[in-house]
Write a protein that holds these residues in place. Structure first.
Motif, short mmCIF file in Angstrom:
data_model
loop_
_atom_site.label_atom_id
_atom_site.label_comp_id
_atom_site.label_asym_id
_atom_site.label_seq_id
_atom_site.Cartn_x
_atom_site.Cartn_y
_atom_site.Cartn_z
N ASN A 1 0.79 -1.13 -0.05
CA ASN A 1 -0.09 -0.05 -0.15
C ASN A 1 0.95 1.24 -0.10
N LEU A 2 1.95 1.35 -0.61
CA LEU A 2 2.90 2.32 -0.41
C LEU A 2 2.37 3.52 -1.36
N ALA A 3 1.44 3.27 -2.21
CA ALA A 3 0.86 4.41 -2.99
C ALA A 3 0.06 5.33 -1.69
N LYS A 4 -0.38 4.71 -0.68
CA LYS A 4 -1.06 5.61 0.41
C LYS A 4 -0.36 5.67 1.63
N LEU A 5 0.84 5.18 1.84
CA LEU A 5 1.20 5.38 3.09
C LEU A 5 2.91 5.10 3.01
N ASP A 6 3.47 5.75 4.04
CA ASP A 6 5.07 5.54 4.08
C ASP A 6 5.26 4.71 5.38
N LEU A 7 6.35 4.07 5.17
CA LEU A 7 6.83 3.11 6.41
C LEU A 7 8.11 3.17 7.04
N VAL A 8 8.17 3.03 8.20
CA VAL A 8 9.42 3.13 9.04
C VAL A 8 9.31 1.56 9.60
N CYS A 9 10.54 0.56 9.24
CA CYS A 9 10.47 -0.51 9.88
C CYS A 9 11.55 -0.64 11.15
N GLY A 10 11.01 -0.47 12.53
CA GLY A 10 11.79 -0.47 13.54
C GLY A 10 12.07 -1.79 14.37
N SER A 11 13.27 -2.37 13.99
CA SER A 11 13.45 -3.76 14.23
C SER A 11 14.87 -3.85 14.21
N HIS A 12 15.27 -4.91 15.04
CA HIS A 12 16.56 -5.60 15.04
C HIS A 12 16.61 -6.81 14.56
N ASN A 13 15.49 -7.42 13.91
CA ASN A 13 15.47 -8.88 13.73
C ASN A 13 16.15 -9.10 12.15
N GLU B 1 12.07 6.43 -1.27
CA GLU B 1 11.83 7.18 -0.03
C GLU B 1 10.60 6.91 0.86
N ARG B 2 9.82 6.09 0.43
CA ARG B 2 8.74 5.83 1.43
C ARG B 2 9.04 4.70 2.30
N VAL B 3 10.09 3.98 2.18
CA VAL B 3 10.54 2.97 3.20
C VAL B 3 11.86 3.22 4.01
N TRP B 4 11.59 3.15 5.25
CA TRP B 4 12.83 3.41 5.94
C TRP B 4 12.99 2.07 6.84
N PHE B 5 14.28 1.91 6.91
CA PHE B 5 14.49 0.84 8.00
C PHE B 5 15.35 1.61 9.47
N ALA B 6 14.95 1.07 10.64
CA ALA B 6 15.42 2.06 11.72
C ALA B 6 16.12 0.98 12.86
#
Ligand SMILES: Cc1cc2nc3c(=O)[nH]c(=O)nc-3n(C[C@H](O)[C@H](O)[C@H](O)COP(=O)(O)OP(=O)(O)OC[C@H]3O[C@@H](n4cnc5c(N)ncnc54)[C@H](O)[C@@H]3O)c2cc1C
Length: 404
Positions: free
Chosen positions: A289-301, A322-327
């Motif tokens: 659904n990246l057409a409608k949202l931005d994602l930040v994945c906060g994980s150490h897995n 630019e809609r997908v971030w790893f944190a």
């Protein structure tokens, strides 16, 4: 365009390239100490006692665990870490980690400090792509809990909640003006409903063009996956872009204990596998659904981070979409952060800062998290030792060991 090569987290030379030999050896000592359950408990107990007795232990803490997990005591003292991470393509999320505020004055101070992090990020947005705040840093948790229970508020409490709303609005409004997205952390389930409501109110105001305000979904809660889906449906109805930060959740024991004590159903997934499945399903839902949202994945897995990278690959997204971030958190999972950044993904790390005494609850959580389970060394310790060995071999062979 997508890239077919699978991202690897094995390369410790990339993971620790920003750490000097001395810093890595110090990290080894810290993680070796907290790895032993009884030494870890003893150290935590002694530090708590020493701080309680006002003994001068802050200097030692500052030079050890604090330096490993935190950027400094103030925003400007984080400059070296910010520059170092940026050199390797990793962004910084300045995280004012002072916990346990109870007064309006304290909440206002936390808000002011968060505004300063936005200002700082605005000066170097490539190095500081997000800012963040904890709801209970700007709101009394007892009030949030009362609202969630549906209890009637006194006139004073109603005014207090209006001040909370104003603080949320001031931070999100400033983030909007500065065009620096703001992450709203999630805490306990019993205070989350009003935080969700405020977050969506802010998104409706500030996420018209792009995702500036991000709410956090803790996928260890059984309700979170349905919540994520209905948040997106609501965003569609109200015409804003959803900002979604996905995490597993940090308060499992407390959540379970409270549910058992008060006799309501456990809000957490029945086991780790169910939690992992929900998290990965959440990632898939977001990528679809990246057409409608931005994602930040906060994980150490590692598996989840690899899964997200592979989903992006399957959908033909560029690594740098630019809609997908790893944190990840500073001082942890560098093998994930730096290898992802090297492969061109967007990566940022929370960099906690604040007076040593005030960030102690954060440091205690990191110590507990890195204590050995069933006699196995923590993953961080294994990685640090692997890199120390590698550097030793290289220097024997007469090569430069690398490391900043
Ligand atoms: C950038 C970033 C931001 C974060 N922000 C928040 C936040 O706002 N709010 C928050 O609560 N946490 C936050 N966290 C912490 C996060 O929720 C996790 O506690 C932590 O990252 C460990 O989970 P993991 O995905 O890294 O992977 P793992 O180490 O694979 O997972 C550990 C997690 O799995 C879950 N789990 C473990 N055992 C079980 C079980 N038996 N049954 C069900 N679930 C289980 C728990 O959530 C546990 O923390 C954040 C983490 C990062 C990296």
């Amino acid at each position: 365009m997508g890239n077919d090569t699978q991202v690897s987290f094995e390369d410790t030379s990339v993971a620790f390239s920003y750490k000097s030999d001395a810093a890595l050896k110090k990290a080894n000592s810290i993680f070796a100490m907290v790895n032993h359950p009884w030494i870890s408990s003893l150290a935590i107990g002694s530090v708590k006692l020493a701080l309680g007795l006002r003994l001068p232990v802050e200097g030692i803490i500052k030079k050890t665990a604090f330096d490993h997990f935190c950027g400094g005591v103030s925003i400007d003292s984080c400059d070296d870490e910010i520059a170092l991470l940026a050199k390797f393509g990793v962004g910084t999320i300045l995280d004012y980690s002072v916990e346990g505020e109870h007064s309006d004055r304290g909440f206002d101070q936390t808000m002011e400090e968060t505004l300063r992090t936005i200002e700082k990020a605005q000066q170097n947005r490539a190095a500081m792509p997000f800012c963040v705040f904890k709801p209970t840093g700007v709101a009394p948790s007892e009030l949030l809990e009362k609202i969630q229970r549906g209890d009637a508020l006194t006139a004073e409490e109603t005014q207090s909640f209006e001040r909370v709303r104003t603080r949320f609005d001031t931070i999100c409004g400033r983030a909007f003006e500065a065009a620096i997205p703001v992450l709203i952390d999630a805490e306990h389930s019993w205070t989350q409903d009003p935080v969700d409501a405020l977050s969506y109110e802010m998104m409706a105001k500030y996420n018209r063009e792009r995702a500036i305000v991000f709410n956090t979904f803790q996928l260890y809660r059984t309700i979170s996956l349905p919540n994520l889906k209905s948040a997106l449906a609501d965003a569609q109805i109200h015409g804003f872009r959803l900002g979604a930060k996905l995490v597993r959740g940090a308060y499992m024991e407390k959540e379970r204990a409270r549910a058992a004590e008060m006799g309501y159903p456990d809000p957490i997934q029945p086991d780790k596998e169910a939690c992992d499945r929900a998290f990965d399903e959440g990632l898939r839902f977001c990528v679809d659904n990246l057409a409608k949202l931005d994602l930040v994945c906060g994980s150490h897995n590692e598996q989840s981070n690899r899964y997200l990278a592979s989903l992006m690959n399957e959908r033909g997204l560029s690594h740098g979409d630019e809609r997908v971030w790893f944190a990840q958190l500073f001082g942890m999972s560098d093998n994930i952060s730096f290898n992802l950044a090297k492969a061109g993904y967007r990566v940022a790390k929370y960099l906690p800062y604040g007076p040593v005494r005030s960030v102690m609850p954060y440091l205690f959580r990191r110590a507990r998290e890195n204590t050995s389970v069933a006699g196995q060394s923590s993953r961080e310790l294994v990685l640090i030792r692997k890199e120390l060995e590698r550097r030793k071999r290289e220097s024997k062979n007469g090569k430069s060991t690398g490391g900043a």
